[in-house]
Design an enzyme around this catalytic site. Sequence first.
Site, PDB file in Angstrom:
ATOM      1  N   ASP A  48      -7.135   4.441  -4.427  1.00  0.00           N
ATOM      2  CA  ASP A  48      -7.722   4.307  -3.091  1.00  0.00           C
ATOM      3  C   ASP A  48      -8.328   5.684  -2.804  1.00  0.00           C
ATOM      4  O   ASP A  48      -8.562   6.457  -3.748  1.00  0.00           O
ATOM      5  CB  ASP A  48      -6.665   3.911  -2.038  1.00  0.00           C
ATOM      6  CG  ASP A  48      -7.294   3.454  -0.723  1.00  0.00           C
ATOM      7  OD1 ASP A  48      -7.766   2.311  -0.657  1.00  0.00           O
ATOM      8  OD2 ASP A  48      -7.357   4.252   0.241  1.00  0.00           O
ATOM      9  N   LYS A  61       0.861  -1.190   0.000  1.00  0.00           N
ATOM     10  CA  LYS A  61       0.000   0.000   0.000  1.00  0.00           C
ATOM     11  C   LYS A  61       0.889   1.229   0.000  1.00  0.00           C
ATOM     12  O   LYS A  61       2.036   1.168   0.458  1.00  0.00           O
ATOM     13  CB  LYS A  61      -0.867   0.007   1.271  1.00  0.00           C
ATOM     14  CG  LYS A  61      -2.069   0.919   1.177  1.00  0.00           C
ATOM     15  CD  LYS A  61      -3.236   0.236   0.483  1.00  0.00           C
ATOM     16  CE  LYS A  61      -4.420   1.138   0.277  1.00  0.00           C
ATOM     17  NZ  LYS A  61      -5.601   0.377  -0.198  1.00  0.00           N
TER      18      LYS A  61
END
Length: 444
Positions: A166, A126
């Site tokens: 995201d 991430k």
Amino acid sequence: MSYVDEIIAKVSEKNPAEPEFLQTVEEVLTSLKPAIEKNEEVYRREAILERLVEPDRQIKFRVPWVDDKGQVQVNIGYRVQFNNSIGPYKGGLRLHPSVNTGIIKFLGFEQIFKNALTGLPIGGGKGGSDFDPKGKSDREIMAFCQSFMSELYKHIGADVDVPAGDIGTGAREIGYMYGQYKKLTGRYEGVLTGKGLSYGGSLARTEATGYGLLYITQELLKCHGQSMEGKVCVVSGAGNVAIYAIQKAHQMGAKVVTCSDSTGWIYDPEGIDVELLKEVKEVKRARLTEYAAARPSAEYHEGRGVWSVKCDIALPCATQNELMLDDAKALVANGVMAVCEGANMPTTLDATKYLQEKGVWFIGGKAANAGGVATSALEMTQNSERLSWTFEEVDSKLQQIMINIYHNIDDTAKRYGVEGDYVAGANIAGFEKVAEAMLAQGVC
Ligand code: NDP
Ligand code: 2IT
């Protein structure tokens, strides 16, 4: 002290400033206890949990860019490459002022298990930045994205690490980042997913997380003799996940009566008008007050309140820790039957426990929102093949993946004597796959 408790204590001692990371480690490891106990000696000797909770590497970098007034701005960029035992690191990039190491680590850790559940060969990672895209001009967004990629490109690649969207990162940001990656490396490859359709994006990726959430919710209901038809749903958020969750819920015959953003929420008893919501959020990038202004049946309220509305199904689709114990109590008092997480860790630990104790069917984000990253993996496959599949082809694969995830987590929970605990089922199923690969690959 059990192996699990020992590791939770160590993680908490070593990472005191990372509450969200500690929260997910505690949730995951606690629910892994039955699986760890079955094979504790080997897992201890191989330090499987110590290796799982420590990222392969964390990259943190300066992102300087020039705003429209000529002022130089400096943000912090992050990429946490957590675990690549079952495939290249894969996970989104969050652009939000709240981003810090702990937030990215929590998201990267969750991504390991989620990606394993998809059944596709993708590891966990991430990234993101504390950059706030709100109110920025297109040129400022481009300047930031180019500067961000000017460092990140050294660490990623189609077979190494494949970032995606995201919170705050959508098609526009991915486009600017892709252009910069191509310019710096000269390579035209599937290094990012969520790309535009004209340059290697996949049909149905935009819809995938929200659609996938509804496919798994539908399967959950079906297996309990219910259907989505006529169900009243509350959704939080008004971004990518929320919009397509609402759209699919309506296609399934349910009615979604709420949505929200960081300043307020909408109650629309006639059902959210998805086309209007898309116009407000995707085109105008405006506040929800504009939705209310254009829709006579809608009420706008400042602050939070989505969970106070009577509903059958609750779908948190905004951000972490947005559904707390009092919200869970309100949902139960209003007769909610299922809570399925579109966002990552939107429900606090005590709220999750409360819902489960009260017999609410609860599917956590690692399973319920896996449709987004699964479709990203399908985008990677199409890029490798240099082919594009039709919308129907991608959508039907997504649907099957979500159905498989439901049965995998349900069966796993039953296998470990915790039937109906889909949180434990998801964590154990994800863990088993990753741990097996880690053990097979030796100490690395
Ligand atoms: P978007 O940026 O498209 O939308 C986020 C939405 O949530 C916006 O409505 C935003 O409101 C709201 N929101 C964000 N932060 C806060 C906050 N601190 N408090 C209240 N509201 C907030 O993001 P996505 O829809 O892509 O992501 C939503 C969630 O889903 C995140 O948890 C993400 O990690 C998760 N997720 C996303 C996937 C994807 O494919 N995009 C896949 C799997 C999970 P505002 O605009 O006012 O900030
Ligand atoms: O949290 C997530 O799974 C995402 N933001 C999507 C990640 C991806 O690589 O598509």
